[in-house]
Motif scaffolding. Structure first.
Motif, PDB file in Angstrom:
ATOM      1  N   ARG A  69       0.587  -1.033   0.095  1.00 36.55           N
ATOM      2  CA  ARG A  69       0.070  -0.163  -0.207  1.00 36.55           C
ATOM      3  C   ARG A  69       0.765   1.105   0.021  1.00 36.55           C
ATOM      4  NH1 ARG A  69      -4.132   0.430   4.881  1.00 36.55           N
ATOM      5  NH2 ARG A  69      -2.106   0.956   5.914  1.00 36.55           N
ATOM      6  N   LYS A  70       1.995   1.275   0.838  1.00 32.85           N
ATOM      7  CA  LYS A  70       2.821   2.412   0.676  1.00 32.85           C
ATOM      8  C   LYS A  70       3.394   2.847  -0.575  1.00 32.85           C
ATOM      9  CE  LYS A  70       4.340   2.210   5.405  1.00 32.85           C
ATOM     10  NZ  LYS A  70       5.310   1.850   6.669  1.00 32.85           N
ATOM     11  N   TRP A  71       3.558   1.405  -1.316  1.00 37.21           N
ATOM     12  CA  TRP A  71       4.372   1.929  -2.800  1.00 37.21           C
ATOM     13  C   TRP A  71       3.064   2.401  -3.557  1.00 37.21           C
ATOM     14  CZ3 TRP A  71       3.181  -0.005  -7.576  1.00 37.21           C
ATOM     15  CH2 TRP A  71       4.355   0.198  -8.638  1.00 37.21           C
ATOM     16  N   ASN A  72       1.962   1.623  -3.435  1.00 38.99           N
ATOM     17  CA  ASN A  72       0.998   2.059  -4.174  1.00 38.99           C
ATOM     18  C   ASN A  72       0.569   3.554  -4.062  1.00 38.99           C
ATOM     19  OD1 ASN A  72      -0.183   0.230  -5.936  1.00 38.99           O
ATOM     20  ND2 ASN A  72      -1.051  -0.949  -4.561  1.00 38.99           N
ATOM     21  N   ILE A  73       0.615   4.039  -2.774  1.00 39.51           N
ATOM     22  CA  ILE A  73       0.335   5.803  -2.361  1.00 39.51           C
ATOM     23  C   ILE A  73       1.393   6.223  -3.120  1.00 39.51           C
ATOM     24  CG2 ILE A  73       0.437   7.262  -0.744  1.00 39.51           C
ATOM     25  CD1 ILE A  73      -0.818   5.133   1.344  1.00 39.51           C
ATOM     26  N   LEU A  90     -10.200  15.028  -4.924  1.00 37.19           N
ATOM     27  CA  LEU A  90     -10.977  14.357  -4.262  1.00 37.19           C
ATOM     28  C   LEU A  90     -10.731  12.828  -4.073  1.00 37.19           C
ATOM     29  CD1 LEU A  90     -13.550  14.338  -2.077  1.00 37.19           C
ATOM     30  CD2 LEU A  90     -15.149  14.027  -4.264  1.00 37.19           C
ATOM     31  N   ASP A  91     -10.317  12.167  -3.042  1.00 35.09           N
ATOM     32  CA  ASP A  91     -10.279  10.855  -2.940  1.00 35.09           C
ATOM     33  C   ASP A  91     -11.665  10.206  -2.619  1.00 35.09           C
ATOM     34  OD1 ASP A  91      -9.364   8.318  -2.851  1.00 35.09           O
ATOM     35  OD2 ASP A  91      -8.035   8.435  -1.058  1.00 35.09           O
ATOM     36  N   VAL A  92     -12.479   9.545  -3.217  1.00 33.60           N
ATOM     37  CA  VAL A  92     -13.539   8.800  -3.190  1.00 33.60           C
ATOM     38  C   VAL A  92     -13.205   7.245  -2.690  1.00 33.60           C
ATOM     39  CG1 VAL A  92     -15.802   8.169  -4.111  1.00 33.60           C
ATOM     40  CG2 VAL A  92     -15.169  10.421  -4.856  1.00 33.60           C
ATOM     41  N   GLY A  93     -13.779   7.031  -1.495  1.00 39.38           N
ATOM     42  CA  GLY A  93     -13.545   5.824  -0.861  1.00 39.38           C
ATOM     43  C   GLY A  93     -12.207   5.633  -0.495  1.00 39.38           C
ATOM     44  N   LEU A  99      -3.727   7.915   1.565  1.00 33.26           N
ATOM     45  CA  LEU A  99      -3.463   8.660   0.391  1.00 33.26           C
ATOM     46  C   LEU A  99      -3.741  10.282   0.687  1.00 33.26           C
ATOM     47  CD1 LEU A  99      -2.766   8.922  -2.559  1.00 33.26           C
ATOM     48  CD2 LEU A  99      -5.049   8.496  -3.092  1.00 33.26           C
ATOM     49  N   VAL A 100      -4.782  10.616   1.295  1.00 33.68           N
ATOM     50  CA  VAL A 100      -5.181  11.939   1.429  1.00 33.68           C
ATOM     51  C   VAL A 100      -3.975  12.402   2.332  1.00 33.68           C
ATOM     52  CG1 VAL A 100      -6.713  13.732   2.640  1.00 33.68           C
ATOM     53  CG2 VAL A 100      -7.550  11.749   1.261  1.00 33.68           C
ATOM     54  N   ARG A 101      -3.755  11.897   3.474  1.00 32.23           N
ATOM     55  CA  ARG A 101      -2.561  12.389   4.292  1.00 32.23           C
ATOM     56  C   ARG A 101      -1.255  12.556   3.209  1.00 32.23           C
ATOM     57  NH1 ARG A 101      -0.509   9.280   9.754  1.00 32.23           N
ATOM     58  NH2 ARG A 101       0.473   7.708   7.990  1.00 32.23           N
ATOM     59  N   TYR A 102      -1.077  11.539   2.560  1.00 35.13           N
ATOM     60  CA  TYR A 102       0.106  11.745   1.733  1.00 35.13           C
ATOM     61  C   TYR A 102       0.141  12.855   0.825  1.00 35.13           C
ATOM     62  CZ  TYR A 102       4.137  10.199  -0.709  1.00 35.13           C
ATOM     63  OH  TYR A 102       5.523   9.997  -1.602  1.00 35.13           O
ATOM     64  N   LEU A 103      -0.955  13.157   0.203  1.00 34.77           N
ATOM     65  CA  LEU A 103      -1.160  14.285  -0.676  1.00 34.77           C
ATOM     66  C   LEU A 103      -1.045  15.589  -0.029  1.00 34.77           C
ATOM     67  CD1 LEU A 103      -4.126  12.829  -2.993  1.00 34.77           C
ATOM     68  CD2 LEU A 103      -1.774  13.070  -3.625  1.00 34.77           C
ATOM     69  N   PHE A 148      -9.825   4.316  -6.409  1.00 35.36           N
ATOM     70  CA  PHE A 148      -9.257   3.152  -6.681  1.00 35.36           C
ATOM     71  C   PHE A 148     -10.090   2.125  -5.746  1.00 35.36           C
ATOM     72  CE2 PHE A 148      -6.076   6.005  -7.746  1.00 35.36           C
ATOM     73  CZ  PHE A 148      -5.167   5.409  -8.602  1.00 35.36           C
ATOM     74  N   HIS A 149     -10.356   1.048  -6.738  1.00 33.46           N
ATOM     75  CA  HIS A 149     -11.237   0.147  -6.333  1.00 33.46           C
ATOM     76  C   HIS A 149     -12.700   0.356  -5.347  1.00 33.46           C
ATOM     77  CE1 HIS A 149      -8.628  -2.866  -8.050  1.00 33.46           C
ATOM     78  NE2 HIS A 149      -7.667  -2.344  -7.581  1.00 33.46           N
ATOM     79  N   VAL A 150     -13.310   1.268  -5.932  1.00 32.38           N
ATOM     80  CA  VAL A 150     -14.505   1.824  -5.422  1.00 32.38           C
ATOM     81  C   VAL A 150     -15.953   1.617  -6.367  1.00 32.38           C
ATOM     82  CG1 VAL A 150     -15.850   3.892  -4.605  1.00 32.38           C
ATOM     83  CG2 VAL A 150     -13.006   3.802  -3.961  1.00 32.38           C
ATOM     84  N   LEU A 151     -15.651   1.927  -7.539  1.00 32.05           N
ATOM     85  CA  LEU A 151     -16.878   2.035  -8.611  1.00 32.05           C
ATOM     86  C   LEU A 151     -17.591   0.530  -8.291  1.00 32.05           C
ATOM     87  CD1 LEU A 151     -18.281   3.507 -10.096  1.00 32.05           C
ATOM     88  CD2 LEU A 151     -17.091   2.624 -12.062  1.00 32.05           C
ATOM     89  N   GLU A 152     -16.873  -0.530  -8.158  1.00 28.69           N
ATOM     90  CA  GLU A 152     -17.448  -1.814  -8.031  1.00 28.69           C
ATOM     91  C   GLU A 152     -18.163  -2.289  -6.818  1.00 28.69           C
ATOM     92  OE1 GLU A 152     -12.979  -2.616  -6.931  1.00 28.69           O
ATOM     93  OE2 GLU A 152     -14.248  -1.238  -7.876  1.00 28.69           O
ATOM     94  N   HIS A 153     -17.954  -1.251  -5.718  1.00 28.69           N
ATOM     95  CA  HIS A 153     -18.710  -1.237  -4.384  1.00 28.69           C
ATOM     96  C   HIS A 153     -20.010  -0.679  -4.550  1.00 28.69           C
ATOM     97  CE1 HIS A 153     -15.460  -2.993  -2.075  1.00 28.69           C
ATOM     98  NE2 HIS A 153     -14.677  -2.590  -3.225  1.00 28.69           N
ATOM     99  N   ILE A 154     -20.384   0.303  -5.650  1.00 29.02           N
ATOM    100  CA  ILE A 154     -21.339   1.401  -5.652  1.00 29.02           C
ATOM    101  C   ILE A 154     -22.713   0.647  -6.222  1.00 29.02           C
ATOM    102  CG2 ILE A 154     -21.948   3.344  -6.359  1.00 29.02           C
ATOM    103  CD1 ILE A 154     -19.288   4.395  -6.001  1.00 29.02           C
ATOM    104  N   PRO A 155     -23.944   0.808  -5.603  1.00 29.44           N
ATOM    105  CA  PRO A 155     -25.100   0.226  -6.212  1.00 29.44           C
ATOM    106  C   PRO A 155     -25.452   0.809  -7.518  1.00 29.44           C
ATOM    107  CG  PRO A 155     -25.579   1.210  -4.082  1.00 29.44           C
ATOM    108  CD  PRO A 155     -24.160   1.387  -4.291  1.00 29.44           C
ATOM    109  N   ASN A 156     -25.147   2.175  -7.639  1.00 34.18           N
ATOM    110  CA  ASN A 156     -25.735   2.870  -8.830  1.00 34.18           C
ATOM    111  C   ASN A 156     -24.517   3.672  -9.632  1.00 34.18           C
ATOM    112  OD1 ASN A 156     -24.996   4.516  -6.569  1.00 34.18           O
ATOM    113  ND2 ASN A 156     -26.998   5.751  -6.838  1.00 34.18           N
TER     114      ASN A 156
END
Length: 278
Positions: A69-73, A90-93, A99-103, A148-156
């Protein structure tokens, strides 16, 4: 937009409840849907085993996950900063807010939205305040929105894409990352593939499905493979199959998947960089 259609595969929630689910094709080619979709998904997330929300697991696998995760960030920061200029992000999910903290530490104007109270509490203990709602009132505000890996969790999914389109400035960029059900590891593990992650993953995508889904609001300008995802997904899939030494086997199979992806352009997960159009 989405309707139930032909059965694609039968699987179950191997991660937590062991409940059975099916995945169906939809009216959008390349987009699949989990059936049934629980009205209340929160019980399927509220566990310390859900690593993107919690940092307390001391296991070797969890430590490897946090290292990746650190590498990914750092990789996400490089990608986002390419398109952010001086605009807001904006970081959604946002998970536990790493990531927000790093940015923010790198002087970017970033905020995050995270629906899980457990994850928001973890972020708060790290000094990161995350929104508990999507700030849809901010029209033409964000230069970059990333999921990042969020849209698949959303019902709409179509509805939220419309919201994000309105929230982006005229030349804004939406960056999403999704598991790819056409990858080698998905074909190899079949119903045990951790990328399905039912019922938390309500929808499932491949590249043409994403193109079909976003075409009214965004132009796909670039894609990138997520090489580390194949290792994580393969390790989990080996666990679900109850194979011995799943970490070792998963690392090997993840490498095989990446090698195949070089020739087939079908990685385990893919980043989509989308530009807003009117």
């Amino acid at each position: 937009m989405i309707k139930e259609s032909d059965l694609f595969i039968e699987t179950k929630d191997f991660f937590l409840t062991q409940e059975n689910f099916t995945i169906h094709k939809t009216s959008v080619p390349g987009v699949l849907k989990t059936i049934p979709q629980p009205e209340d998904l929160s019980p399927y997330y509220e566990t310390t085993d859900y690593l993107s929300h919690d940092d307390s697991d001391p296991s070797i696998f969890a430590r490897l996950y946090r290292l990746a995760r650190k590498w990914n960030i750092k990789s996400k920061y490089k990608l986002i900063s390419t398109y952010a200029d001086d605009g807001s992000i904006l970081d959604v999910g946002a998970g536990n807010g790493e990531l927000v903290r790093y940015l923010k530490e790198h002087h970017l104007d970033a905020q995050g939205y995270e629906p899980s109270k457990l994850a928001r509490d973890v972020a708060y203990r790290k000094g990161v305040n995350l929104l508990d709602h999507l700030p849809t009132s901010k029209s033409n505000y964000y230069q970059v929105i990333q999921m990042f890996h969020v849209l698949e969790h959303i019902p709409n999914p179509e509805s939220i894409l419309q919201d994000l389109h309105k929230m982006l400035v005229e030349d804004g960029v939406l960056i999403i990352a999704l598991p790819n059900y056409k990858s080698w590891d998905a074909q190899f593990f079949k119903r045990f593939w951790a990328g399905y992650d039912v019922p938390r993953h309500l929808f499932h995508f491949e590249e043409q499905g994403v193109r079909n889904l976003v075409k009214d609001h965004f132009e796909l300008i670039k894609t990138r493979p997520m090489w580390l995802d194949s290792f994580y997904v393969s390790i989990l899939s080996c666990r679900y199959k109850k194979w011995p030494i799943p970490t070792v086997l998963g690392m090997g199979l993840g490498l095989v998947s990446n090698i195949y992806a070089i020739f087939t352009s079908q990685p385990s997960s893919r980043i989509y960089i989308l530009k807003k159009h009117n």
